[in-house]
Every structure is written in C-alpha cells, then in structure tokens.
Design a protein around this motif. Structure first.
Motif, mmCIF file in Angstrom:
data_model
loop_
_atom_site.group_PDB
_atom_site.id
_atom_site.type_symbol
_atom_site.label_atom_id
_atom_site.label_comp_id
_atom_site.label_asym_id
_atom_site.label_seq_id
_atom_site.Cartn_x
_atom_site.Cartn_y
_atom_site.Cartn_z
ATOM 1 N N PHE A 217 0.063 -4.909 -0.046
ATOM 2 C CA PHE A 217 -0.613 -3.756 0.553
ATOM 3 C C PHE A 217 -0.080 -2.485 -0.083
ATOM 4 O O PHE A 217 0.804 -2.540 -0.951
ATOM 5 C CB PHE A 217 -0.434 -3.757 2.084
ATOM 6 N N THR A 218 -0.637 -1.350 0.311
ATOM 7 C CA THR A 218 -0.204 -0.078 -0.278
ATOM 8 C C THR A 218 0.222 0.891 0.819
ATOM 9 O O THR A 218 -0.207 0.763 1.981
ATOM 10 C CB THR A 218 -1.322 0.573 -1.111
ATOM 11 N N VAL A 219 1.033 1.845 0.442
ATOM 12 C CA VAL A 219 1.446 2.902 1.373
ATOM 13 C C VAL A 219 1.186 4.248 0.705
ATOM 14 O O VAL A 219 1.702 4.517 -0.381
ATOM 15 C CB VAL A 219 2.934 2.780 1.749
ATOM 16 N N LYS A 220 0.331 5.059 1.352
ATOM 17 C CA LYS A 220 0.068 6.413 0.874
ATOM 18 C C LYS A 220 0.933 7.374 1.677
ATOM 19 O O LYS A 220 1.147 7.175 2.872
ATOM 20 C CB LYS A 220 -1.407 6.777 1.083
ATOM 21 N N SER A 221 1.384 8.425 1.012
ATOM 22 C CA SER A 221 2.267 9.352 1.713
ATOM 23 C C SER A 221 2.217 10.717 1.048
ATOM 24 O O SER A 221 1.788 10.850 -0.101
ATOM 25 C CB SER A 221 3.707 8.802 1.675
ATOM 26 N N ARG A 222 2.647 11.735 1.803
ATOM 27 C CA ARG A 222 2.733 13.078 1.204
ATOM 28 C C ARG A 222 3.969 13.170 0.317
ATOM 29 O O ARG A 222 3.943 13.802 -0.726
ATOM 30 C CB ARG A 222 2.814 14.133 2.320
ATOM 31 N N GLN A 223 5.043 12.579 0.769
ATOM 32 C CA GLN A 223 6.290 12.614 0.005
ATOM 33 C C GLN A 223 6.846 11.190 -0.104
ATOM 34 O O GLN A 223 6.723 10.401 0.841
ATOM 35 C CB GLN A 223 7.339 13.494 0.710
ATOM 36 N N PHE A 224 7.460 10.930 -1.233
ATOM 37 C CA PHE A 224 8.079 9.610 -1.449
ATOM 38 C C PHE A 224 9.556 9.805 -1.838
ATOM 39 O O PHE A 224 9.865 10.695 -2.641
ATOM 40 C CB PHE A 224 7.379 8.857 -2.581
ATOM 41 N N ILE A 225 10.400 8.984 -1.273
ATOM 42 C CA ILE A 225 11.830 9.035 -1.630
ATOM 43 C C ILE A 225 12.271 7.634 -2.039
ATOM 44 O O ILE A 225 12.179 6.677 -1.255
ATOM 45 C CB ILE A 225 12.698 9.511 -0.449
#
Lengths: 533, 139
Positions: A217-225
C-alpha cells in the motif's frame, strides 16, 4: 492507535500529515514531540512490538570493508529500534565537535552546539538521565573514587552518564505514550520499499509500503521523515529510483558515503606501578545515585596542536589470574545461588549438586568471596587501554546496495564498506604515546602499545559500538552533504532525515542523546513550518 | 612473532608490572652497594646496582642495543647516563645510593615529560631507563 500493516488492504492509499519512517530513538522522540500537535502522524515501523526473526533478517547484508559485526546483529528492527540493546551511555557533544578542524578533512557542521543546546535538556529527560550536570569538575568533586590528574594537562578526564537499564528500551518506555496519542497511528510490520517524488522530483508524494505477507500500500503525507537508522536511511534513499535514477537526494553521489563508527580496540596495556591502583572512577559506578563512568581523553589543546581526532581511553583492569579463576569457581557460584534461593524463600533446584560443589571445594571459597565482593580492591595485574576514536569522515567509507543479494521483499541488500584512515591510526598511536608519557612522568607505570603507525592492519579486536553515522550527512552545501542544517534533504521540499546518519562528524559523545536532541529540534522546526503554512 | 620477542615481552611485563620506576631497587636493598664501590673501574657499576631484577633488565637492555647499536659501548652508555644526571663518575661514586636513586627517578620523569622516550617491542620507556638496562646487558 496501532494498525498491523498486514491488515491494510492491497493498494490502499493512506493519507496523513507527517509520516515517520522508523520507530527507533529518533522516530519515537519525534512522534512523542509531535503528538502534542493537531497534525495526523503515521509511524511506519518494519517490525512489531517484539523481535521477529523474519523481519530482523531484512537487515542482513555483507561487510566488504574492515571486519564488522553481522549487519543483522548490529541493529534491531522492531518498535524501539536499536535502543532495544542500547548500553545507555549518554554525553552531549561539545563545541569542538561542530567546528571545522584544521588538518582533519570534511569536518565542520552547518550548525553550532548552541543550536542544539536548548534540546539537550529535554533529550536528557527523554533518555531518563536524572542529572543535567555534565561538567567533569562537578562529578570529580562528588565522587569518592579518585580520578587521575596530569600535571601538564595533556590528558583530561571525561564523564559519561549511564541511563538505568530499566529505562533504555524506548519501545517499552514510550509505547503507551505513542500509541495512546489520538493523532498518532503506528503501523507495524510496515516496510518502506521506496520514497516516490512528484514528476518534478522536488516533492515527495508518497511512500510505498510492503509487508512480508505480500500486501502493498502507499502512504501520502505533507511531510516525510526518514528515521530508520544509519544504514537503512541511505538504503531507502538509494532504493528510491522511480524519479531519481541514482536514488533520492543522491544527485551528488553522497548518499551512503561518509559512513562512520566509533572504532574501538585495545591500543595498549598499562602496567601500573602499584597493583593497588584505584580505578573505580573509570568503571561504571554510582555517584549520588547516578551511574557514571570516567574515561581518559586527549586534551583539546593536544588535538588542535597535533591535528588529531578525538580519542577516548577506557581503562579495563585485568586482575591476577587466581582471582579471575576464583570468580569462575563453581563452588562459589553454587553457594551464591543457594543463598539467593533461600533468601527468596525457595528451595534451590538441584540442591545436592550445589551443596556437594560447595563442600568439595570449600578451601577456595574465601578467595571467591574476596574476588566477588571486594573487586575494587583486587590486585591489578595490568589495565587494558580500550581506545575509541571519533573517526575521520571518509567518503570512501560507505553503504552500498548489493548488486546480487536481495531480501525477502525483492529489494537489494546492503553492503557495508567500512574504512578508516591513516589519520585515525595516527590519532590512536599518538594518544597511546601521550598516555604512556603521562603515566611515566607521574610515576603511575609503563605502557605497552598494541598499535603502530607502520601497521597495515587494524588490531584484531577492532570493532564498533553499533553507532552508524554520517551516511546522509549534514551540510549547507549540497555537494558536501545530503541534508541541510534543518535535516531536510537538499532539493526535496518535504523530506527530512532523523538519526545519526545526519551527523557530519562522529563526535566525542555517544550518539543517542544527540540523536534525540536533533529529533526534538526537527520536531520544533516542523511544528513552526506547518503552523505557518 | 618469534619466541625471542615473546620471551622478551614476558620479561618486560614481569619487570614493569612491578611498577615502572619502582623497578629501581630500593637503596636499602642494595646491600652490595658499599662493597661494590671499589669496582668503579667497571663502567656504570653504581648505576647498574640500582636495578633489582637484573635478568629482566638485561633482556630489555638487549632490545635497546638492537634498536640503537651505536650505543653498544658500556663506557659510552655510562657516561651518557651520568651526563644526563649532571654527574661524572667520581661524583656518582661519592653520592649515597639514595641520592643517585632520586636523581635517576627524576631524570626518568623528565624524560617522559620531554618525550625522550624509546619504543621497544611496543613498550614506551624513558631513554635513560632503557640505557641503564642496556648497560646491564653489557655488564
């Protein structure tokens, strides 16, 4: 909230505000700090709450440089990460660690110690350090065990504090705080297999996740760390080739380079002038109910004058063999076992076996008792000088993707080409020589070195401290580093890196406290940035 | 590593683990001192008597002579050591063993302070103490 990624439907797209990849020291510190905001936070943790061999084997890789620990043993892949086998050593970096140092290439962080100082106190709380006092003078004054003092001050003492063993496993300690937070969702068994940017390549759109059971699956986000550790961070970036052929953030071929450890080896043996020498200050011991340990270090003026990297010497006493043998005596250990059992109101298992051992070896019990309970007073035969270096940043020391080996998810495994330099060797040799001169000058004894500048190999006991640093190093210049002073990947608007992979130099301190301090600083940066946007 | 190096290391550790400069025998134990004074025609005799473990010292001294063969002369070594103590043979003979012992101890510490050291099989020794052992090896 906790979600087992195995239950996430195939091809589902999850949306969040902040996506943290990895739940080790940095990831947990970030999640906890950000849990006080209104942002939605997703933690993607490869493991579960407990060790699992199949997941752990994703860490397998090959050492192609200086012999090193098996890569699947040098770190842990479950909630809490490598803190699950952390030794608890804490000491902040010093001003000196951040500056560019004459004669030592690739030194100089884009930040100063004053930039991180405000976070060390909170980091100490996070690491369950009870005393925020790091000055040697304070501890030496409080300590009943005397430290060495050398007249010409070429050698100093350095104190580290040790987190109690019951407080070291961040996965256990902070599990409740993280999972109970309403805005934090922890996905377990969620392996990030790639980070995908938008078409322009300047913004991450989503990460791809796979489980060992096969669903993706995928994860969309505004910020990634990215907070997956000093070897896995560069691996994930190098695996992220959908829009960047050489890997994300790798436009200048820097991702994975500058791998640093704190190499340690026995540089020599010190034969004290008196076998009654007091070394209690240099072993782990409690002062004011705080566990501390002293080391000998080269003074800053020496490091600067001779252009050496930081060197620490741990003093490990070796006792006369009869006391060593006595500690191994079955009779004594049987007696201790029986007494412990009885004191807990239990009959000892195999009582007759233990009793017979005691009876038939009774004449050795006094030596056993003396060795066990008066260890600090045992005659010292010699002292091993276990040396730890703040290794020179070296672009040829690196993490690479294997061309042939793949993991269970079909991803290339890593190869670690750990290298040290002639300057590292010279620093260790000079440190031992200077220590020898100080010991001799002060009438303390003589030193036999185990290392020489003409050696071609490193000492056979050369190892590291499970400290994986430098592989996404921090620099203001994209041609010198992967992340900027805010830990943001150069050229990518919303991708940050947390953990010791951002360290520009390995530093004189143990990494965990600084990892946490930098993570807390990053959390503040994100809070401010997201509030203003 | 060959046997001679192993033996030498064993000797050195036996000698030095007794305590660095404490390897110098206590003056009270140098019972032969007075009677040996008459032997001053043997180079460096008062000096060599300061070391208790002569066999071990001889092994270290031999290593020094292998490293610095140009100093392989007893008279030269004796003069060099005495010179470093600001003494000549007559003054040395006139000194009480305690005083000579003290001068030597101070000189050894100064050697370490001023990096006048020598590395033998990894051991870092004061140049003066190494020369003293070389003198014993030649005696």
């Amino acid at each position: 909230m906790v979600i087992d990624a195995k239950t996430v439907p195939e091809n589902q797209s999850i949306e969040t505000d902040i996506c943290i990849i990895g739940a080790g020291a940095a990831g947990i510190a970030l999640a906890k700090a950000l849990s006080t905001t209104k942002h939605r936070i997703a933690i993607l943790e490869s493991g579960s709450f407990d060790f699992n061999q199949d997941t752990q084997s994703l860490y397998q890789g090959k050492n192609v440089g200086i012999p090193y620990f098996p890569l699947h043993a040098a770190r842990l892949r479950f909630f809490g990460g490598t803190t699950n086998h952390w030794g608890g050593y804490c000491d902040p970096f010093e001003d000196f660690d951040f500056v560019r140092r004459e004669g030592i290439p690739h030194t100089g962080w884009p930040i100063q110690k004053s930039d991180i100082d405000p976070y060390y106190s909170e980091a100490a709380d996070f690491c369950r350090i009870t005393t925020k006092e790091w000055k040697n003078a304070y501890w030496e004054e409080q300590d009943k065990s005397p430290a060495f003092h050398f007249e010409d001050q070429r050698v100093d003492n350095k104190i580290i504090q040790i987190t109690p063993s019951t407080s070291r496993h961040f996965g256990s300690i902070y599990r409740e705080a993280v999972t109970a937070a309403e805005n934090v969702t922890t996905y377990l068994n969620a392996n990030v297999t790639g980070i995908v940017s938008n078409e322009a390549g300047r913004q991450v759109s989503h990460v791809e996740v796979a489980t060992l059971e096969g669903n993706r699956f995928t994860v969309k986000s505004r910020q990634f760390i990215l907070a997956a550790g000093g070897i896995e961070n560069p691996r994930i970036l190098l695996l992220s080739t959908k829009r960047h052929r050489n890997g994300l953030g790798n436009q200048n071929d820097l991702v994975g380079r500058f791998f640093m450890e704190h190499p340690r080896f026995t540089a020599g043996r010190f034969y004290p002038a008196s076998n009654k020498i007091k070394l209690g200050f240099y072993s782990a011991h409690k002062v004011n109910n705080v566990q501390i340990k002293g080391h000998l270090v080269l003074a800053r003026k020496v490091l600067e004058a001779e252009q050496l990297v930081d060197v620490q010497m741990k003093l490990t006493p070796a006792y006369d063999q009869k006391y060593v043998d006595a500690l191994d005596a079955k009779s004594g250990n049987s007696l201790v076992y029986m007494m412990k059992s009885l004191s807990h109101g239990k009959a000892p298992d195999e009582f007759s076996k233990h009793l017979s051992r005691v009876v038939f070896d009774i004449e050795n019990l006094p030596t056993f008792a003396y060795s066990k309970y008066f260890k600090d007073s045992l005659p010292v035969h010699h002292v091993e000088l276990v040396t730890r270096l703040d290794a020179v940043p070296n672009p040829d020391s690196r993490v690479l993707l294997s061309a042939s080996e793949r993991d269970q998810l079909g991803q290339p495994r890593v190869e670690l080409d750990w290298r040290l330099s002639d300057l590292d060797r010279r620093s260790a040799v000079r440190a031992a020589e200077i220590m020898a001169e100080e010991f001799g000058q002060n009438g303390l004894g003589r030193l036999q070195m185990n290392i020489s500048e003409s050696d071609r190999e490193w000492p056979a006991d050369t190892a590291g401290g499970f400290h994986h640093m430098g592989t996404t190093r921090m620099s203001d210049d994209p041609k010198q580093g992967v992340v900027d002073k805010d830990c943001k990947v150069h050229g990518i608007a919303n991708l940050y890196v947390a953990g010791s992979s951002v360290f520009t130099t390995a530093g004189s301190g143990s990494p965990t406290l600084t990892i946490v301090a930098l993570a807390l600083r990053l959390a503040d940066h994100l809070k401010k940035g997201m509030a203003s946007s | 590593m060959n046997d001679s190096v192993i033996d030498r290391r064993k000797f050195i550790s036996n000698l030095l683990c007794l305590g660095g400069i404490a390897i110098l025998a206590s003056p009270q134990r140098s019972l032969a001192w007075a009677s040996e004074r008459a032997g001053l025609n043997r180079p460096g005799l008062p000096l060599t008597q300061l070391i208790r473990q002569q066999d071990s010292a001889r092994v270290i001294g031999q290593a020094y002579l292998e490293a610095v063969p140009e100093e392989g002369n007893a008279l030269l070594l004796s003069d060099t050591i005495l010179g470093s103590l600001s003494l000549d043979a007559d003054h040395a003979a006139a000194l009480a063993p305690e005083a000579l012992h003290q001068r030597l101890r101070e000189r050894v510490r100064e050697d370490f302070r001023d990096s006048r050291t020598v590395k033998l099989d990894g051991w870092i020794l004061s140049r003066t103490e190494a020369r003293l052992m070389a003198l014993i090896a030649l005696s």
